[in-house]
Write a protein that holds these residues in place. Structure first.
Motif, PDB file in Angstrom:
ATOM      1  N   ASP A  59       0.794  -1.153  -0.003  1.00 55.00           N
ATOM      2  CA  ASP A  59       0.038  -0.080   0.036  1.00 55.00           C
ATOM      3  C   ASP A  59       1.064   1.321  -0.099  1.00 55.00           C
ATOM      4  OD1 ASP A  59      -2.295   1.366   0.028  1.00 55.00           O
ATOM      5  OD2 ASP A  59      -2.838   0.902   2.122  1.00 55.00           O
ATOM      6  N   ARG A  62      -0.795   8.071   2.760  1.00 56.48           N
ATOM      7  CA  ARG A  62      -1.061   9.466   2.445  1.00 56.48           C
ATOM      8  C   ARG A  62      -0.077  10.538   2.745  1.00 56.48           C
ATOM      9  NH1 ARG A  62      -6.128  12.168   1.869  1.00 56.48           N
ATOM     10  NH2 ARG A  62      -6.165  13.976   2.485  1.00 56.48           N
ATOM     11  N   TRP A 125      -5.413   3.397  -4.147  1.00 58.47           N
ATOM     12  CA  TRP A 125      -4.148   4.670  -3.804  1.00 58.47           C
ATOM     13  C   TRP A 125      -5.225   5.809  -4.256  1.00 58.47           C
ATOM     14  CZ3 TRP A 125       0.952   2.886  -6.700  1.00 58.47           C
ATOM     15  CH2 TRP A 125       1.483   1.818  -5.767  1.00 58.47           C
ATOM     16  N   ALA A 130      -3.424   8.652  -1.525  1.00 57.00           N
ATOM     17  CA  ALA A 130      -2.250   8.437  -1.312  1.00 57.00           C
ATOM     18  C   ALA A 130      -1.099   9.562  -1.697  1.00 57.00           C
ATOM     19  CB  ALA A 130      -1.660   7.274  -2.400  1.00 57.00           C
TER      20      ALA A 130
END
Length: 336
Positions: A59, A62, A125, A130
């Motif tokens: 992943d 952010r 994302w 992100a």
């Protein structure tokens, strides 16, 4: 990276899925009447669990809050603080690895499952925003290459015939990354960062997103970024801001040239010719492309023996300045 659990979405694999994406209002869950059983992908902090359809794909966070690896007490920013470098590498490694792994997934040509997984990950994302909260100057500067690499993934999919025009959430996220980058360099970056190699790398990222989205203002911003760099090149080929890097001046000229050359290729491919001060790129190339002779020139100019550039920095010598007649094909500029 903050722990994230209990975030799941289902990916149904089928021919209809691979040829069509959801509208911008859809969630990360994708359905297809032609699909069989769903393949459930659990997106976690470090990896997506390995399942039949998808490889393990990390992943993205952010928020980033990195600090420079250089000793801030030295004005030339040419001496690395080992502890600061290690902290920074530890923070950025998961981001680098996540994007690299997704790029590898996207390049699995002819594998529809990889294409579906790549798009699903990009959707996630985008949905989580992100890399949209850069808490420090170094984080903003570091994001430029990540943004360019993400744009490269999208361009890889498009080059292989994947129509992503319906992927509204992904496109909106890319636009946010580009606009945040532009706003940072226009208003928040320091007087050096807004004019040195960082600005040219930012120009590449924004130019690539401009090409994906068809955004003329972004392309013009990238053209200005090229001009800021190229028009600084003096009659002998030097960049004043990179000369200030003391015994790393040659290394940083190589780095800056690579960014400017890639930016010139990208802009030229999108029809942005002529480029301001583009002839000066030839001067810079002649200065940095002669190996040991170039290093001696920098030693004489700075009064300091230059550090030996890494092979990665020296690779840019193979990237010659673009010519108008060369613009029928751009080659793989991502290699540099």
């Amino acid at each position: 990276m903050a722990t994230q659990t209990a975030r799941r979405f289902c990916l149904f694999l089928g021919a209809a899925l691979l040829m069509a994406g959801p509208s911008s209002g859809q969630s990360a869950e994708v359905t297809s009447e032609a699909a069989a059983q769903p393949v459930e992908i659990a997106l976690r902090t470090r990896t997506i669990p390995s399942v039949d359809a998808c490889r393990s794909l990390p992943d993205l966070p952010r928020r980033l809050a990195t600090a420079s690896k250089y000793d801030q007490s030295i004005a030339s920013k040419s001496v690395i603080d080992p502890a600061a470098r290690q902290r920074r590498e530890d923070q950025l490694a998961p981001v680098t690895n996540a994007i690299r792994n997704l790029a590898l997934e996207a390049r699995r040509n002819g594998n529809p499952q990889s294409t579906a997984c790549t798009i699903a990950t990009l959707r996630h994302w985008a949905a989580t925003g992100a890399l949209t909260d850069m808490a420090t100057s170094d984080a903003n500067l570091s994001r430029d290459r990540f943004t360019s690499d993400i744009a490269g993934i999208v361009m890889t999919l498009q080059a292989r015939g994947q129509d992503l025009r319906g992927e509204g959430e992904i496109r909106a996220w890319l636009a946010t990354l580009a606009r945040q980058t532009m706003a940072y360099y226009d208003g928040e970056a320091g007087p050096t960062a807004r004019r040195n190699n960082h600005r040219y790398l930012a120009g590449i990222a924004v130019a690539e997103i401009a090409e994906i989205l068809g955004e003329k203002p972004m392309r013009e911003w990238s053209k200005d970024a090229f001009a800021i760099g190229a028009c600084q090149v003096d009659t002998l080929g030097y960049l004043p801001l990179e000369l200030a890097r003391a015994d790393r001046a040659y290394e940083y000229h190589l780095y800056a040239y690579g960014a400017l050359a890639r930016l010139a290729i990208r802009l030229s491919a999108s029809g942005s010719r002529p480029l301001p001060c583009e002839d000066r790129l030839d001067r810079l190339y002649r200065l940095i492309s002669r190996g040991e002779a170039s290093a001696r020139d920098f030693a004489r100019r700075t009064g300091l023996e230059q550090r030996t550039p890494s092979p990665r920095h020296l690779e840019v010598i193979a990237l010659v300045p673009p010519r108008l007649e060369d613009m029928g094909t751009t080659g793989d500029v991502k290699n540099f």
